[in-house]
Design a protein around this motif. Structure first.
Motif, PDB file in Angstrom:
ATOM      1  N   ASP A  41      43.470  55.759  59.678  1.00 26.49           N
ATOM      2  CA  ASP A  41      43.476  54.477  58.967  1.00 26.49           C
ATOM      3  C   ASP A  41      44.620  54.500  57.961  1.00 26.49           C
ATOM      4  O   ASP A  41      44.530  55.129  56.901  1.00 26.49           O
ATOM      5  N   ALA A  42      45.738  53.866  58.328  1.00 26.17           N
ATOM      6  CA  ALA A  42      46.927  53.858  57.462  1.00 26.17           C
ATOM      7  C   ALA A  42      47.686  52.560  57.659  1.00 26.17           C
ATOM      8  O   ALA A  42      47.399  51.779  58.579  1.00 26.17           O
ATOM      9  N   ASP A  43      48.699  52.342  56.795  1.00 25.68           N
ATOM     10  CA  ASP A  43      49.419  51.062  56.780  1.00 25.68           C
ATOM     11  C   ASP A  43      50.564  50.985  57.784  1.00 25.68           C
ATOM     12  O   ASP A  43      51.038  49.896  58.085  1.00 25.68           O
ATOM     13  N   ASN A  44      51.043  52.129  58.298  1.00 24.28           N
ATOM     14  CA  ASN A  44      52.202  52.084  59.196  1.00 24.28           C
ATOM     15  C   ASN A  44      52.006  53.028  60.369  1.00 24.28           C
ATOM     16  O   ASN A  44      51.144  53.924  60.353  1.00 24.28           O
ATOM     17  N   PHE A  45      52.822  52.829  61.402  1.00 27.90           N
ATOM     18  CA  PHE A  45      52.712  53.583  62.652  1.00 27.90           C
ATOM     19  C   PHE A  45      52.787  55.083  62.412  1.00 27.90           C
ATOM     20  O   PHE A  45      51.937  55.843  62.900  1.00 27.90           O
ATOM     21  N   GLU A  46      53.805  55.522  61.689  1.00 31.07           N
ATOM     22  CA  GLU A  46      53.995  56.960  61.513  1.00 31.07           C
ATOM     23  C   GLU A  46      52.805  57.604  60.822  1.00 31.07           C
ATOM     24  O   GLU A  46      52.336  58.675  61.229  1.00 31.07           O
ATOM     25  N   ALA A  47      52.296  56.976  59.788  1.00 31.43           N
ATOM     26  CA  ALA A  47      51.156  57.549  59.068  1.00 31.43           C
ATOM     27  C   ALA A  47      49.904  57.586  59.933  1.00 31.43           C
ATOM     28  O   ALA A  47      49.124  58.544  59.879  1.00 31.43           O
ATOM     29  N   ARG A  48      49.687  56.548  60.743  1.00 25.89           N
ATOM     30  CA  ARG A  48      48.509  56.526  61.621  1.00 25.89           C
ATOM     31  C   ARG A  48      48.547  57.671  62.619  1.00 25.89           C
ATOM     32  O   ARG A  48      47.523  58.289  62.920  1.00 25.89           O
ATOM     33  N   GLU A  49      49.741  57.961  63.150  1.00 21.68           N
ATOM     34  CA  GLU A  49      49.887  59.052  64.114  1.00 21.68           C
ATOM     35  C   GLU A  49      49.876  60.414  63.412  1.00 21.68           C
ATOM     36  O   GLU A  49      49.174  61.340  63.825  1.00 21.68           O
TER      37      GLU A  49
END
Length: 393
Positions: free
Chosen positions: A141-149
């Motif tokens: 659960d994060a705000d951007n693609f990189e953080a979610r992955e």
């Protein structure tokens, strides 16, 4: 050599006719090719490859109408594992580890037939609302693609299934055990797809050995529950032992394969237990890693390389792959590319290399492949305690 595997050529066969219990794979989903996984019929002839005298022990393979039975997900494995060395080492190593549970005298090997490509694909994906079967964790659960992955990397890369068959009292083969190989990422690679269909640069997130093991143990329990469901083979897998092996893939740029880090076994009707940690490693010679972590062994290889090079006026590239088990150097595989001049010179060079192998590596299993632009010229094999074997092509 302990880790060798190979395909045995059949000279004669033990004939076992009729249907084999456990040979029927799960029904493939629509759109998945199944031609390489045809079911056995009453007219089919089922055979096992014969025992062949060898320095090594092999499982005899199950044949159908004289042909090897390919795995239900054979092509799938080549697509999901980036490094061919990892795939080859994992497949061979699973058989080596299987021998601890399934005697090569009593069991016959068959590539996995009970997990289809489509089912395997769903297991390897992330868990999501539209894929509850996913074994990899959902996106963070994060705000951007990189953080979610990056905050929830995918630890599981691939699953390989091996079946081990036994002969029953009626002379037919039936499923007697399974080995499930879990291939875990040491580095999770990911990249973002742009709106125009192109992709951004590769990003990566390291996964520790401890993280790999925690994920593997949890996934093994889930897979065991699915395999032992009453809906799979009418519950037949509830009555056989199932071994799990955990393999940790090497980084993509690696020149050597990854390694097995653990095994666990579920006895009939029981959960996965008896987890055992494994300590094995592959080292490239020459390399910085070899110099730093195995200095004495590196110096021995470099001396061998220099003496091999002394045969020719021009430098010959000599590259080795060392196999370590419990921090002990057990095996060495060497590739030597040469410029082919004539057969007499190749024979003399092969004799020279054989002599240097025996001098420098008396306590190792060694395999040396001598190649030219024309193909492989010679093979040298030396097992500990045995005389060297040389074959000229």
């Amino acid at each position: 050599m302990w880790r060798k595997t190979g395909v045995l050529m059949a000279a004669s066969f033990l004939l076992l006719t009729g249907c084999i219990p456990g040979l029927q794979p799960d029904q493939q989903e629509e759109g998945v090719e199944t031609e390489e996984n045809e079911q056995t019929t009453e007219e089919d002839t089922v055979e096992v490859s014969p025992e062949v005298p060898s320095l090594d022990n092999y499982y005899r393979s199950v044949l159908q109408d004289g042909q090897y039975i390919s795995g239900a997900a054979r092509t799938f494995h080549r697509d999901v594992m980036y490094n061919r060395m990892d795939l080859e080492r994992m497949s061979a190593g699973m058989q080596e580890l299987a021998a601890q549970e399934f005697s090569q005298e009593d069991y016959f090997f068959r590539a996995g037939q009970l997990i289809s490509s489509s089912e395997l694909n769903s297991w390897l994906m992330r868990q999501a609302e539209d894929n509850q079967a996913g074994l990899n964790p959902p996106l963070a659960d994060a705000d951007n693609f990189e953080a979610r992955e990056r905050n929830n990397p995918r630890p599981l890369s691939n699953i390989i299934e091996h079946n081990y068959m036994v002969e029953n009292n009626n002379g037919n083969l039936e499923l007697g055990g399974m080995v499930i190989g879990l291939s875990m990422n040491s580095i999770y690679y990911f990249r973002q797809e742009n709106e125009d269909g192109t992709y951004g640069p590769w990003l990566e997130e390291s996964i520790s050995r401890q993280q790999s093991m925690e994920a593997a143990r949890n996934m093994a329990s889930q897979i065991l529950e699915r395999l032992r469901s009453e809906d799979r083979q009418n519950g037949a897998l509830q009555d056989i032992p199932i071994m799990f092996t955990v393999f940790r893939e090497a980084p993509r740029e690696s020149s050597v394969p990854g390694n097995f880090i653990a095994t666990g076994t579920a006895a009939p009707g029981e959960s996965v237990g008896n987890w055992q940690n494994l300590n094995e490693d592959y080292v490239l010679f020459p390399s910085t890693e070899a110099n730093e972590n195995h200095r004495q062994d590196s110096e021995a290889f470099n001396q061998f390389r220099d003496e091999v090079n002394a045969f020719f006026e021009n430098f010959v590239g000599v590259v080795g792959e060392g196999y370590y088990q419990n921090d002990e150097w057990r095996e060495l595989t060497v590739d030597i590319p040469i410029t082919f001049y004539n057969e007499t010179e190749v024979i003399a060079f092969t004799q020279h290399v054989t002599d240097k192998v025996e001098q420098h590596f008396p306590n190792l299993d060694v395999e040396v492949r001598i190649n030219s632009s024309e193909g492989q010229e010679a093979l040298i094999v030396k097992d500990v305690g045995e005389e060297s074997f040389t074959h000229m092509y």
